[in-house]
Design an enzyme around this catalytic site. Structure first.
Site, PDB file in Angstrom:
ATOM      1  N   LYS A 218       0.838  -1.209   0.000  1.00 54.97           N
ATOM      2  CA  LYS A 218       0.000   0.000   0.000  1.00 54.97           C
ATOM      3  C   LYS A 218       0.871   1.256   0.000  1.00 54.97           C
ATOM      4  O   LYS A 218       1.915   1.294   0.656  1.00 54.97           O
ATOM      5  CB  LYS A 218      -0.877  -0.013   1.275  1.00 54.97           C
ATOM      6  CG  LYS A 218      -1.724   1.224   1.459  1.00 54.97           C
ATOM      7  CD  LYS A 218      -2.630   1.114   2.684  1.00 54.97           C
ATOM      8  CE  LYS A 218      -3.372   2.431   2.899  1.00 54.97           C
ATOM      9  NZ  LYS A 218      -4.255   2.405   4.048  1.00 54.97           N
ATOM     10  N   GLU A 267      -8.578  12.088  12.655  1.00 53.72           N
ATOM     11  CA  GLU A 267      -7.611  11.020  12.966  1.00 53.72           C
ATOM     12  C   GLU A 267      -6.642  11.341  14.092  1.00 53.72           C
ATOM     13  O   GLU A 267      -5.799  12.219  13.998  1.00 53.72           O
ATOM     14  CB  GLU A 267      -6.817  10.684  11.686  1.00 53.72           C
ATOM     15  CG  GLU A 267      -5.987   9.441  11.824  1.00 53.72           C
ATOM     16  CD  GLU A 267      -5.494   8.910  10.496  1.00 53.72           C
ATOM     17  OE1 GLU A 267      -5.967   9.372   9.436  1.00 53.72           O
ATOM     18  OE2 GLU A 267      -4.616   8.036  10.515  1.00 53.72           O
TER      19      GLU A 267
HETATM   20  C1  LIG Z   1      -4.836  10.696   3.467  1.00 54.08           C
HETATM   21  C2  LIG Z   1      -6.030  11.082   3.859  1.00 54.08           C
HETATM   22  O1  LIG Z   1      -6.925  10.236   4.487  1.00 54.08           O
HETATM   23  C3  LIG Z   1      -6.509   9.016   5.089  1.00 54.08           C
HETATM   24  C4  LIG Z   1      -7.339   8.829   6.281  1.00 54.08           C
HETATM   25  C5  LIG Z   1      -8.561   8.196   6.205  1.00 54.08           C
HETATM   26  C6  LIG Z   1      -8.925   7.510   5.046  1.00 54.08           C
HETATM   27  C7  LIG Z   1      -8.054   7.355   4.016  1.00 54.08           C
HETATM   28  C8  LIG Z   1      -8.434   6.573   2.809  1.00 54.08           C
HETATM   29  O2  LIG Z   1      -9.517   5.951   2.789  1.00 54.08           O
HETATM   30  O3  LIG Z   1      -7.710   6.577   1.820  1.00 54.08           O
HETATM   31  C9  LIG Z   1      -6.654   7.881   4.093  1.00 54.08           C
HETATM   32  O4  LIG Z   1      -5.816   6.817   4.435  1.00 54.08           O
HETATM   33  C10 LIG Z   1      -6.511  12.459   3.633  1.00 54.08           C
HETATM   34  O5  LIG Z   1      -7.602  12.804   4.068  1.00 54.08           O
HETATM   35  O6  LIG Z   1      -5.768  13.259   3.019  1.00 54.08           O
END
Ligand SMILES: C=C(O[C@H]1C=CC=C(C(=O)O)[C@@H]1O)C(=O)O
Ligand SMILES: [Mg+2]
Length: 464
Positions: A218, A267
């Site tokens: 990832k 987060e």
């Molecule tokens: C990298 C971001 O979100 C992260 C946090 C939650 C969900 C995410 C996703 O589903 O891709 C990302 O990992 C952003 O908001 O810029």
């Protein structure tokens, strides 16, 4: 007239001067008093007059903890990669360990706040000149609200002048009254600039190919939206909008002169409260429905979607194993739940753990940052990939931002859903977790959704 309170402040100052000459370094004095109910936003607005470009705002989602700092009693910085988390912590300990306080309330005392860049190894641009790789501030004056109890703290030094202490007292009284100036007119967007969406989608393809080749599992790729306005952006106004619209998020504002880094992130990276540790896995996203039924259907789809579950699970595994290195009783529910905000919902797994006295907050941040929700998995190869493929300077976007107290407790969030405001310009950032079966088009749409909280707070999109 010398009040009883000022007498106390002077008394501590005299005591600190003696201590300073014994230990041969300035001694910090932190004077805290309980105050009446006060709206933190009004306090934040009021502090602009005396401390322009030097304000900080922080609130957790429940608003059980709100901090507003103003002024700079001391700055702690570090650049480059070497030990930046521990470097700040060590330097802070050197001063806080010798500080004098007027009360024994362990909850309230001197606190430093600030943040770290996402990746100190990434080549820098001028965009983030005012935000070092590690930058923390001990504020001159701070307002704290914890569980609905309010406090004001002033921080001063053994080598301060008496006139400075008088001035501090005066400003503290003034700020206690707050300001309710509101800004009815938000500037309008003139232009939005983004890199060619096709180039961005191509970079997603490059990464999915490498993942399919087994190079890694990832990588999180971000993009930037540069928004130009017809007038100066008003920080107070943006914060006010975020408070109204993003009630389920941590809100933060860090002013550095004419620049301001601001956002509303759901987060948490880590919280340390004595030996209790909390963290959170947040990855996997879908939009909100227009009706309750539609919203529940979308949520259900997210909870059962293999691509999103995989994207999420990599974060859970990494955070658990990182914490297991220094904690015991690392506990998570077996299944993720949904974390819903105004524009988006995510898969969410809370994590709790316990740790020993020898483990510090910097140890935890160092182990956890970046999680695969912002970097990727495995860590090193995904970071190298971001450095190579991503055509932007993340600066503090996606970095740890938070505070530490003198007991070495504190909390850090991940600074996403954020933007850097610079005069008439805002640079917004949004990224998404790329796994083997990511579709470039839908990842692009996901970033669009993640820009919405900031765009809306800036007055850029009309909400239906
Ligand atoms: C990298 C971001 O979100 C992260 C946090 C939650 C969900 C995410 C996703 O589903 O891709 C990302 O990992 C952003 O908001 O810029
Ligand atoms: Mg995603």
């Amino acid at each position: 007239m010398i009040t009883k309170q000022f007498h106390h402040i002077l008394g501590l100052w005299e005591e600190a001067k003696v201590k300073a000459s014994n230990i041969n370094q300035p001694v910090l004095i932190s004077y805290t008093e309980k105050v009446d109910q006060l709206d933190p936003l009004k306090y934040f607005k009021a502090s602009a007059r005396h401390f322009p470009g030097q304000r900080f705002y922080w609130s957790n989602p429940t608003k059980s903890h709100v901090m507003v700092g103003a002024g700079v009693a001391k700055e702690f910085t570090a650049n480059g990669t070497q030990e930046r988390f521990h470097g700040i912590e060590k330097e802070w300990k050197r001063f806080s360990g010798q500080s004098l306080k007027n009360q024994d309330n362990q909850k309230i005392g001197p606190v430093i706040y600030g943040g770290f860049s996402f990746d100190p190894k990434k080549e820098k641009t001028k965009l983030w000149d005012n935000f070092a790789d590690a930058l923390f501030v001990l504020p001159t004056i701070m307002f704290t609200s914890i569980d609905n109890e309010n406090y004001m703290t002033i921080n001063y030094w053994s080598d301060s002048e008496e006139s400075h202490l008088q001035e501090l007292m005066r400003i503290k009284e003034e700020l206690g009254k707050g300001s309710s100036i509101s800004h009815a007119f938000a500037p309008e967007i003139v232009k939005c600039l983004e890199m060619d969406p096709n180039d961005w989608k191509e970079s997603i393809q490059t990464v999915t190919n490498r993942i399919s080749d087994g190079v890694m599992d990832k990588v999180v790729l971000a993009r930037e939206l540069r928004v130009l306005f017809n007038d100066e952006i008003n920080v107070d106004h943006v914060l006010e909008n975020l408070l109204e619209e993003q009630s389920n998020s941590y809100l933060f504002t860090v002013e550095r002169g004419s620049d301001c880094f601001i956002g509303a992130t759901p987060e948490q990276l880590v919280k340390k409260d004595s030996n209790h540790v909390h963290s959170m896995c947040l990855a996997g996203s879908i939009g909100r429905g227009a009706t309750l039924q539609e919203d529940e259907k979308l949520g259900k789809n997210l909870l059962t979607d293999n691509k999103n579950i995989h994207e999420h699970e990599l974060v859970v595994q990494m955070i658990k194993s990182a914490l297991q290195e220094v904690c015991h009783d690392v506990t998570t529910p077996t299944e993720p739940n949904l974390y819903k905000m105004k524009h988006i919902q995510h898969l969410h797994t809370p994590v709790t753990a316990n740790t020993g006295k020898e483990v510090t907050l910097a140890d935890l941040v160092n182990l956890l940052h970046p999680t695969p929700a912002l970097g990727g998995y495995p860590r090193e190869i995904s970071m190298e990939t971001i450095r190579e493929v991503e055509k932007l300077d993340r600066g503090w976007y996606a970095g740890p931002l938070g505070w530490m107290d003198e007991q070495n407790d504190g909390e850090f969030i991940v600074a996403i859903r954020s933007g850097l405001l610079q005069g008439k310009e805002a640079s917004l950032f949004a990224g998404c977790g790329i796994v083997g079966d990511s579709d470039p088009e839908s990842e692009y749409r996901e970033t669009q959704m993640k820009f919405r909280p900031m765009l809306s707070a800036l007055g850029g999109i009309k909400e239906s």
